[in-house]
Design a protein around this motif. Structure first.
Motif, PDB file in Angstrom:
ATOM      1  N   GLY A 205      28.034  60.818  65.642  1.00 24.07           N
ATOM      2  CA  GLY A 205      28.288  60.150  66.909  1.00 24.07           C
ATOM      3  C   GLY A 205      27.594  58.812  67.041  1.00 24.07           C
ATOM      4  O   GLY A 205      27.890  58.062  67.965  1.00 24.07           O
ATOM      5  N   ASN A 206      26.680  58.506  66.125  1.00 24.85           N
ATOM      6  CA  ASN A 206      25.930  57.254  66.191  1.00 24.85           C
ATOM      7  C   ASN A 206      26.679  56.175  65.395  1.00 24.85           C
ATOM      8  O   ASN A 206      26.642  56.157  64.160  1.00 24.85           O
ATOM      9  CB  ASN A 206      24.530  57.467  65.619  1.00 24.85           C
ATOM     10  N   LYS A 207      27.363  55.283  66.101  1.00 24.40           N
ATOM     11  CA  LYS A 207      28.194  54.267  65.439  1.00 24.40           C
ATOM     12  C   LYS A 207      27.364  53.288  64.614  1.00 24.40           C
ATOM     13  O   LYS A 207      27.833  52.778  63.592  1.00 24.40           O
ATOM     14  CB  LYS A 207      29.012  53.510  66.485  1.00 24.40           C
ATOM     15  N   TYR A 208      26.149  53.028  65.049  1.00 22.21           N
ATOM     16  CA  TYR A 208      25.311  52.055  64.333  1.00 22.21           C
ATOM     17  C   TYR A 208      24.815  52.640  63.010  1.00 22.21           C
ATOM     18  O   TYR A 208      24.808  51.962  61.981  1.00 22.21           O
ATOM     19  CB  TYR A 208      24.147  51.615  65.218  1.00 22.21           C
ATOM     20  N   ARG A 209      24.452  53.921  63.025  1.00 22.38           N
ATOM     21  CA  ARG A 209      24.044  54.566  61.779  1.00 22.38           C
ATOM     22  C   ARG A 209      25.239  54.703  60.830  1.00 22.38           C
ATOM     23  O   ARG A 209      25.102  54.546  59.617  1.00 22.38           O
ATOM     24  CB  ARG A 209      23.432  55.948  62.055  1.00 22.38           C
ATOM     25  N   PHE A 210      26.405  54.993  61.378  1.00 18.83           N
ATOM     26  CA  PHE A 210      27.602  55.113  60.546  1.00 18.83           C
ATOM     27  C   PHE A 210      27.887  53.784  59.849  1.00 18.83           C
ATOM     28  O   PHE A 210      28.182  53.751  58.639  1.00 18.83           O
ATOM     29  CB  PHE A 210      28.807  55.524  61.390  1.00 18.83           C
TER      30      PHE A 210
ATOM     31  N   ASN B 204      43.203  54.953  62.347  1.00 20.32           N
ATOM     32  CA  ASN B 204      42.917  55.833  63.469  1.00 20.32           C
ATOM     33  C   ASN B 204      41.719  56.736  63.196  1.00 20.32           C
ATOM     34  O   ASN B 204      40.962  57.061  64.101  1.00 20.32           O
ATOM     35  CB  ASN B 204      44.146  56.686  63.795  1.00 20.32           C
ATOM     36  N   ALA B 205      41.547  57.145  61.941  1.00 22.27           N
ATOM     37  CA  ALA B 205      40.451  58.052  61.594  1.00 22.27           C
ATOM     38  C   ALA B 205      39.101  57.349  61.637  1.00 22.27           C
ATOM     39  O   ALA B 205      38.092  57.936  62.023  1.00 22.27           O
ATOM     40  CB  ALA B 205      40.687  58.651  60.211  1.00 22.27           C
ATOM     41  N   LEU B 206      39.069  56.083  61.233  1.00 21.19           N
ATOM     42  CA  LEU B 206      37.805  55.355  61.104  1.00 21.19           C
ATOM     43  C   LEU B 206      37.337  54.721  62.413  1.00 21.19           C
ATOM     44  O   LEU B 206      36.137  54.672  62.690  1.00 21.19           O
ATOM     45  CB  LEU B 206      37.959  54.264  60.035  1.00 21.19           C
ATOM     46  N   GLU B 207      38.258  54.261  63.213  1.00 26.16           N
ATOM     47  CA  GLU B 207      37.919  53.438  64.385  1.00 26.16           C
ATOM     48  C   GLU B 207      36.902  54.070  65.334  1.00 26.16           C
ATOM     49  O   GLU B 207      35.984  53.388  65.804  1.00 26.16           O
ATOM     50  CB  GLU B 207      39.196  53.066  65.143  1.00 26.16           C
ATOM     51  N   PRO B 208      36.972  55.391  65.632  1.00 21.29           N
ATOM     52  CA  PRO B 208      36.015  55.963  66.587  1.00 21.29           C
ATOM     53  C   PRO B 208      34.565  55.971  66.103  1.00 21.29           C
ATOM     54  O   PRO B 208      33.652  56.147  66.910  1.00 21.29           O
ATOM     55  CB  PRO B 208      36.524  57.408  66.760  1.00 21.29           C
ATOM     56  N   TYR B 209      34.358  55.777  64.814  1.00 28.90           N
ATOM     57  CA  TYR B 209      33.010  55.899  64.249  1.00 28.90           C
ATOM     58  C   TYR B 209      32.254  54.572  64.169  1.00 28.90           C
ATOM     59  O   TYR B 209      31.074  54.561  63.813  1.00 28.90           O
ATOM     60  CB  TYR B 209      33.079  56.512  62.842  1.00 28.90           C
ATOM     61  N   LEU B 210      32.912  53.467  64.468  1.00 25.69           N
ATOM     62  CA  LEU B 210      32.301  52.147  64.280  1.00 25.69           C
ATOM     63  C   LEU B 210      32.207  51.365  65.584  1.00 25.69           C
ATOM     64  O   LEU B 210      33.053  51.531  66.473  1.00 25.69           O
ATOM     65  CB  LEU B 210      33.128  51.331  63.277  1.00 25.69           C
TER      66      LEU B 210
END
Length: 202
Positions: free
Chosen positions: A57-62, A3-9
């Motif tokens: 907030g940038n999923k691609y950079r993350f 749950n913690a990781l999913e929003p960032y990718l």
């Protein structure tokens, strides 16, 4: 972790990233944004592997940052801990680990040619690849309130996030030579460094 990781990718990158984290036994910490780095990897005294990444907030950079840091772990494991942190062994490892992610289901089409070029010889930071860095910034969740160094006229003064004030000088090859007003020291700035414009010259 799920749950913690999913929003960032990106959605299609979540499952393979989670598998990598489990396979390499990574302890991942997502922390408040640090200006000096996007992420880092450390092997702790007890032998565990800690990767710390900025909440962004940038999923691609993350995604790029996450694979960058896991590549450090894998390169050290395969080639030994005496290799250079961003040497040829890490570059090769990072290339191989990113390849499965370089597809339209994960990255926008406009980023793929820039990423393909970048990963022919990946650098220590994607932020030093100006075309890629500028393209990635379009996907930042935060609105940019400042200016890029390349946009402001030579002779203008600007301030960094840490409060230091500079005067923009001439371009030296790929970077701009800028004078720190408080100390008289010269520094080189990437064209896409974000700054606060104080006094526009010209």
């Amino acid at each position: 972790m799920n749950n913690a990781l999913e929003p960032y990718l990106p959605e299609q990158a979540f499952a393979p990233c989670l598998e990598l984290i489990r396979k390499e036994a990574v302890h991942l910490k997502i922390v408040n944004s640090r200006q000096t780095r996007h992420g880092d990897y450390r092997k702790l005294p007890d032998g565990t592997h800690l990767i710390t990444i900025n909440a962004m907030g940038n999923k691609y950079r993350f995604l790029i940052t996450l694979i960058h840091e896991i590549a450090h772990l894998v390169a050290f494991k395969h080639f030994g801990r005496n290799i250079k942190p961003h040497g040829k062994e890490w570059k090769y490892t990072f290339q191989q680990m990113m390849l499965p992610f370089l597809r339209p289901a994960i990255f926008p089409m406009e980023l793929l040619p820039l990423l393909a070029r970048h990963f022919k010889n990946p650098k220590a930071s994607s932020s030093t690849d100006t075309p890629l860095a500028l393209a990635l910034k379009k996907y930042d969740a935060e609105e940019l309130h400042g200016h890029f160094v390349f946009e402001i006229p030579e002779g203008s003064t600007f301030r960094l996030y840490n409060g230091k004030v500079f005067r923009k000088g001439p371009k030296k090859v790929k970077r701009y030579q800028c004078l720190e007003l408080a100390t008289g020291r010269m520094y080189l700035f990437q064209p896409h460094a974000e700054v606060e414009l104080l006094n526009q010259f010209g």
